[in-house]
Design a protein around this motif. Sequence first.
Motif, PDB file in Angstrom:
ATOM      1  N   THR A   1      -3.890  -9.646   9.629  1.00 43.73           N
ATOM      2  CA  THR A   1      -3.976  -8.676  10.712  1.00 43.73           C
ATOM      3  C   THR A   1      -2.663  -7.957  10.984  1.00 43.73           C
ATOM      4  O   THR A   1      -2.518  -7.326  12.009  1.00 43.73           O
TER       5      THR A   1
ATOM      6  N   GLU B   1     -11.705  -5.915   1.092  1.00 45.81           N
ATOM      7  CA  GLU B   1     -10.419  -5.424   0.629  1.00 45.81           C
ATOM      8  C   GLU B   1      -9.486  -5.230   1.802  1.00 45.81           C
ATOM      9  O   GLU B   1      -9.905  -5.033   2.931  1.00 45.81           O
ATOM     10  N   GLU B   2      -8.187  -5.325   1.525  1.00 49.17           N
ATOM     11  CA  GLU B   2      -7.189  -5.221   2.579  1.00 49.17           C
ATOM     12  C   GLU B   2      -6.885  -3.767   2.937  1.00 49.17           C
ATOM     13  O   GLU B   2      -6.323  -3.500   3.978  1.00 49.17           O
ATOM     14  N   THR B   3      -7.255  -2.836   2.079  1.00 51.26           N
ATOM     15  CA  THR B   3      -6.869  -1.437   2.276  1.00 51.26           C
ATOM     16  C   THR B   3      -7.440  -0.876   3.554  1.00 51.26           C
ATOM     17  O   THR B   3      -8.625  -1.040   3.858  1.00 51.26           O
ATOM     18  N   GLN B   4      -6.589  -0.198   4.309  1.00 49.60           N
ATOM     19  CA  GLN B   4      -7.025   0.496   5.517  1.00 49.60           C
ATOM     20  C   GLN B   4      -7.177   1.984   5.222  1.00 49.60           C
ATOM     21  O   GLN B   4      -6.300   2.593   4.604  1.00 49.60           O
ATOM     22  N   TYR B   5      -8.251   2.558   5.702  1.00 55.27           N
ATOM     23  CA  TYR B   5      -8.520   3.981   5.525  1.00 55.27           C
ATOM     24  C   TYR B   5      -8.385   4.655   6.881  1.00 55.27           C
ATOM     25  O   TYR B   5      -9.018   4.240   7.858  1.00 55.27           O
ATOM     26  N   PHE B   6      -7.574   5.705   6.902  1.00 52.94           N
ATOM     27  CA  PHE B   6      -7.232   6.338   8.161  1.00 52.94           C
ATOM     28  C   PHE B   6      -8.106   7.528   8.488  1.00 52.94           C
ATOM     29  O   PHE B   6      -8.580   8.243   7.600  1.00 52.94           O
ATOM     30  N   GLY B   7      -8.272   7.748   9.793  1.00 56.21           N
ATOM     31  CA  GLY B   7      -8.892   8.964  10.266  1.00 56.21           C
ATOM     32  C   GLY B   7      -7.865  10.074  10.399  1.00 56.21           C
ATOM     33  O   GLY B   7      -6.678   9.862  10.121  1.00 56.21           O
TER      34      GLY B   7
ATOM     35  N   PHE C   1      -5.016   7.304   1.549  1.00 62.20           N
ATOM     36  CA  PHE C   1      -4.763   6.154   0.688  1.00 62.20           C
ATOM     37  C   PHE C   1      -4.520   6.569  -0.760  1.00 62.20           C
ATOM     38  O   PHE C   1      -5.244   7.418  -1.301  1.00 62.20           O
TER      39      PHE C   1
ATOM     40  N   GLN D   1       1.336  -5.867   3.848  1.00 62.32           N
ATOM     41  CA  GLN D   1       0.513  -6.723   4.683  1.00 62.32           C
ATOM     42  C   GLN D   1       0.883  -8.160   4.392  1.00 62.32           C
ATOM     43  O   GLN D   1       0.731  -8.626   3.264  1.00 62.32           O
TER      44      GLN D   1
ATOM     45  N   THR E   1      -3.176   0.333  -3.855  1.00 62.51           N
ATOM     46  CA  THR E   1      -2.922  -1.015  -3.367  1.00 62.51           C
ATOM     47  C   THR E   1      -2.417  -1.844  -4.542  1.00 62.51           C
ATOM     48  O   THR E   1      -3.001  -1.817  -5.625  1.00 62.51           O
TER      49      THR E   1
ATOM     50  N   PRO F   1      -2.845   9.496   7.274  1.00 57.94           N
ATOM     51  CA  PRO F   1      -2.440   9.068   5.928  1.00 57.94           C
ATOM     52  C   PRO F   1      -3.639   8.953   4.991  1.00 57.94           C
ATOM     53  O   PRO F   1      -4.693   8.463   5.383  1.00 57.94           O
TER      54      PRO F   1
ATOM     55  N   ARG G   1      -7.914  -9.092  17.357  1.00 51.81           N
ATOM     56  CA  ARG G   1      -7.320 -10.125  16.517  1.00 51.81           C
ATOM     57  C   ARG G   1      -5.801 -10.099  16.530  1.00 51.81           C
ATOM     58  O   ARG G   1      -5.159 -11.112  16.270  1.00 51.81           O
TER      59      ARG G   1
ATOM     60  N   TYR H   1       0.564   5.414   0.776  1.00 56.45           N
ATOM     61  CA  TYR H   1      -0.229   6.472   1.370  1.00 56.45           C
ATOM     62  C   TYR H   1       0.537   7.779   1.248  1.00 56.45           C
ATOM     63  O   TYR H   1       1.762   7.805   1.234  1.00 56.45           O
TER      64      TYR H   1
ATOM     65  N   TYR I   1      -1.086  -5.878  -5.524  1.00 55.26           N
ATOM     66  CA  TYR I   1      -1.197  -7.230  -4.966  1.00 55.26           C
ATOM     67  C   TYR I   1      -0.177  -8.218  -5.521  1.00 55.26           C
ATOM     68  O   TYR I   1       0.182  -9.183  -4.845  1.00 55.26           O
TER      69      TYR I   1
ATOM     70  N   GLU J   1      -5.658  -4.437  16.663  1.00 55.28           N
ATOM     71  CA  GLU J   1      -6.690  -4.502  15.642  1.00 55.28           C
ATOM     72  C   GLU J   1      -7.886  -5.262  16.188  1.00 55.28           C
ATOM     73  O   GLU J   1      -7.739  -6.293  16.860  1.00 55.28           O
TER      74      GLU J   1
ATOM     75  N   PHE K   1       0.835  -1.196   0.000  1.00 54.17           N
ATOM     76  CA  PHE K   1       0.000   0.000   0.000  1.00 54.17           C
ATOM     77  C   PHE K   1       0.872   1.248   0.000  1.00 54.17           C
ATOM     78  O   PHE K   1       1.908   1.293   0.660  1.00 54.17           O
TER      79      PHE K   1
END
Lengths: 109, 112
Positions: free
Chosen positions: A95, B98-104, A46, A91, A49, A44, B55, A36, A51, B48, A34
């Motif tokens: 997790t 989707e694996e993408t994380q969106y940040f605050g 986005f 990733q 992505t 950050p 997890r 950012y 793969y 997380e 990813f």
Amino acid sequence: EDQVTQSPEALRLQEGESSSLNCSYTVSGLRGLFWYRQDPGKGPEFLFTLYSAGEEKEKERLKATLTKKESFLHITAPKPEDSATYLCAVQATATDMRFGAGTRLTVKP
Amino acid sequence: KAGVTQTPRYLIKTRGQQVTLSCSPISGHRSVSWYQQTPGQGLQFLFEYFSETQRNKGNFPGRFSGRQFSNSRSEMNVSTLELGDSALYLCASSSLWEETQYFGPGTRLLVL
């Protein structure tokens, strides 16, 4: 151990001077890489992505590419508003996301 | 669709106090991750949560804890604050697809 290394730490460009940022990684199994963008004091934002090796994605002046060991973020004809810190993250499991230290980009008019 | 929101945006505390930060994920996102960002250490993973269950957990002391509610909103708590806890605390959410994380935008914590 999984590692993410970004280079250079800082990059200064003149407006219109194209360049590339590097993100090299060592993970046992890549689920995703990813990119950012982060402005000072903000979260950050986005960008992309990726793969699998060979994949490329573009957005305006930015293009991200991925190989089995590294990713590049190419910036074409940058503008001052592209100044920010660019973060790379990988990733390896569902997790576990590891971030690089970032490249601080400054674009001078 | 509204993005990830975090409250408060800024906090000033003194050593020994405790603090609770809140995060509301993007609607429909069930995974919430927390990160600490400092100039010296960069972005470091705290923990997380998914469906109210932790997890994964990063390498932080037990003073750092979190929880997630049935509506996917999450809180993190830091007890017995230390000067070194001063940082930008970021929350990120992701969906099942989707694996993408969106940040605050983050919560800026200053410990005096």
